[in-house]
Write a protein that holds these residues in place. Sequence first.
Motif, PDB file in Angstrom:
ATOM      1  N   UNK A 143      78.892 -15.088  38.955  1.00  0.00           N
ATOM      2  CA  UNK A 143      78.565 -14.793  37.566  1.00  0.00           C
ATOM      3  C   UNK A 143      77.114 -14.337  37.439  1.00  0.00           C
TER       4      UNK A 143
ATOM      5  N   UNK B 264      75.093  -6.073  35.414  1.00  0.00           N
ATOM      6  CA  UNK B 264      75.381  -5.488  34.084  1.00  0.00           C
ATOM      7  C   UNK B 264      74.080  -5.267  33.297  1.00  0.00           C
TER       8      UNK B 264
ATOM      9  N   UNK C 209      76.160 -18.108  24.409  1.00  0.00           N
ATOM     10  CA  UNK C 209      77.048 -17.961  25.562  1.00  0.00           C
ATOM     11  C   UNK C 209      77.184 -19.291  26.312  1.00  0.00           C
TER      12      UNK C 209
ATOM     13  N   UNK D 177      79.445 -21.651  24.474  1.00  0.00           N
ATOM     14  CA  UNK D 177      80.866 -21.318  24.613  1.00  0.00           C
ATOM     15  C   UNK D 177      81.368 -21.724  26.000  1.00  0.00           C
ATOM     16  N   UNK D 178      80.558 -21.418  27.012  1.00  0.00           N
ATOM     17  CA  UNK D 178      80.967 -21.773  28.380  1.00  0.00           C
ATOM     18  C   UNK D 178      81.104 -23.288  28.522  1.00  0.00           C
TER      19      UNK D 178
ATOM     20  N   UNK E  39      78.648 -17.763  15.499  1.00  0.00           N
ATOM     21  CA  UNK E  39      79.244 -16.434  15.358  1.00  0.00           C
ATOM     22  C   UNK E  39      79.222 -15.689  16.667  1.00  0.00           C
ATOM     23  N   UNK E  40      79.566 -14.390  16.593  1.00  0.00           N
ATOM     24  CA  UNK E  40      79.724 -13.573  17.799  1.00  0.00           C
ATOM     25  C   UNK E  40      78.401 -13.409  18.531  1.00  0.00           C
ATOM     26  N   UNK E  41      78.460 -13.442  19.911  1.00  0.00           N
ATOM     27  CA  UNK E  41      77.256 -13.283  20.715  1.00  0.00           C
ATOM     28  C   UNK E  41      76.851 -11.820  20.781  1.00  0.00           C
TER      29      UNK E  41
ATOM     30  N   UNK F 205      85.796 -13.858  19.267  1.00  0.00           N
ATOM     31  CA  UNK F 205      86.383 -13.983  20.608  1.00  0.00           C
ATOM     32  C   UNK F 205      85.468 -14.722  21.582  1.00  0.00           C
ATOM     33  N   UNK F 206      84.148 -14.564  21.416  1.00  0.00           N
ATOM     34  CA  UNK F 206      83.167 -15.207  22.282  1.00  0.00           C
ATOM     35  C   UNK F 206      83.455 -14.944  23.756  1.00  0.00           C
ATOM     36  N   UNK F 207      83.646 -13.676  24.081  1.00  0.00           N
ATOM     37  CA  UNK F 207      83.848 -13.328  25.495  1.00  0.00           C
ATOM     38  C   UNK F 207      82.485 -13.209  26.169  1.00  0.00           C
ATOM     39  N   UNK F 208      82.480 -13.373  27.484  1.00  0.00           N
ATOM     40  CA  UNK F 208      81.210 -13.257  28.220  1.00  0.00           C
ATOM     41  C   UNK F 208      80.876 -11.765  28.339  1.00  0.00           C
ATOM     42  N   UNK F 209      79.748 -11.318  27.766  1.00  0.00           N
ATOM     43  CA  UNK F 209      79.512  -9.870  27.643  1.00  0.00           C
ATOM     44  C   UNK F 209      79.409  -9.112  28.961  1.00  0.00           C
TER      45      UNK F 209
ATOM     46  N   UNK G 290      89.815  -7.930  21.662  1.00  0.00           N
ATOM     47  CA  UNK G 290      88.968  -9.052  22.111  1.00  0.00           C
ATOM     48  C   UNK G 290      89.704 -10.376  21.892  1.00  0.00           C
TER      49      UNK G 290
END
Lengths: 344, 225
Positions: free
Chosen positions: A3, A10, A251, A254-255, A342-344, B94-98, B151
């Motif tokens: 990761x 990225x 993040x 959430x993880x 909210x959204x990251x 969705x809180x996906x890992x970017x 998502x």
Amino acid sequence: MKMAWKEMKKNKARFLILGSIVFLISFLTFIISGLANGLSQDNAALIKDLPDGQFYLNKDADQNYTFSRIDHVIQTELLNEHPDAVAFSMQMGFLHDEAEKQQSVAFVTATDSKWFPKVNKGEVILDRSLEDEGMKIGDHLTNPQFSGHLTVKGFVDQKKFSHAPVAFIHKEDFQEMYRVDEMQLVFLPEADSSQEYTGLESFSNSEFLNTIASYKAEQMSLNMIVWFLVVISGLLFAIFFYMMNVQKLGLYGILKAIGMKTSSLFNMMWTQMVVITAIALTLATALSQIFNRLAPSGMPFHLPLNTTIFLSVIFLLIGFIGATVSGIQIKKVQPLQAIQQGEM
Amino acid sequence: MSIFTLNQVRKTFTHGEVSEEILKGISLSLKEGKVTALVGASGSGKSTLLTIAAGLQPASNGQIQFDGKNLSGMNAEQVRKIRAKEFGFVFQFAHLVPFLTVEEQLMLMLDVSESTLTKQDQKRKVTEMLEFVEMNHRKKAYPASLSGGEKQRVAIARALIHQPKMLFADEPTASLDSKKSKDVMKLIRDLTKDLNLTTLMVTHDEEMLAYVDQIVKMSDGTLVV
């Protein structure tokens, strides 16, 4: 681990910036360290090239070798007792070449030993830097305090004292110039501070170097800069990872919510820190070693590989501490907060 | 059969000297293969109840039983393990890992749940799950290039890839338009049936209640019968 690597891949620009800063700071530290070492060599290569042992000065000399006079009886006793020992004297002075050009030198005379070149009366052996100044074997050199002339017998590499090239001369020639019969110092290789002699004060190699006033002041300033840069790099790591962690708190939350261990998040951060630092340090080490080879001969620059490796290990340690301190936020972050953010 | 029960669960928040009871003794049973929706006005305590049930924050009082285990008596590490292996989460966003692709998001979840499958089997499972949520064609895409609905589909796949027993969903359609919301709800309902999950979700969108088996209404920290 994977990761950490994927994030770096990225977000190349972000990590490239950190890597570049670490590279620049470590490179600057290596260069200043090289200059510190170079100046140290330029100031005292004559002494630094000697093996570990003890230097003896007259107790009345007040820790200043120029005032020291070793009694003949004690000197003879010491030299007889220790076959490897050497008695020597150093004085700053001048030499004039055949064109009357004046050159500042450090005159050194010593008893017969394997530590200093043997010189006959009327001869002089010079540091090789004077060869670059145009002096050559067979030249006749003069000194205002010396009646005759000194014939250049040869050159030796890297023999400097007090930023001046050393000129090894015979004891009688030295006595004529400076009107002293006694030697200033006795050096006993492999001796330790437990070996004491009446009327003499003993110094280890580093203690003796520090009695040279200019050496101590110069090295203190340069070492302070080096350690200051090391500390700055630690703070930089802490600040950079703090900023990155603040951006990623959502993040991390959430993880954590989905069950990832806090230790895995720390491992991710440590991996990134080690990869960035290792790449930056490898580049800085390579470049500084190239500079070490290509630096002009007149530039006092000396950077042994073990010095860069030592500093690199310190950088890694400081980076690790900086990143870990900033990572305390990771431990504190609550999954619930991140979900509600909210959204990251 | 009830796999998850809440018994007299209370939650009190203290701000300085002021205490406020958000949950006032909630008792609830959730059945396998069923979707239960918590509904109610804002501030009724439904999200607090969901997060307590999901082990994301502790209850002040009461008991939470999951699969014969007393969740409320466990320490933080034990609860984390339950969350990683037995629970799945879908959030409002969705809180996906970017920085992970769609495929990698699911692989990560298998990693977090300490899956014992071989890498090859893990990849096969990821493909199956992505096909199930009709996202296999985007498996190499990063979250930034996905639509809101896509998502959320990936988030659902991530929540279920490790075959949890419970699925917790906090307003999973709140950030989606009407059509996408229905698609996501159908997906949650179908997966709950097919995988025999127990799903607890919070919603305030009445249209979505058509896709749930049980509706639990909350008001002022209590259940309204």
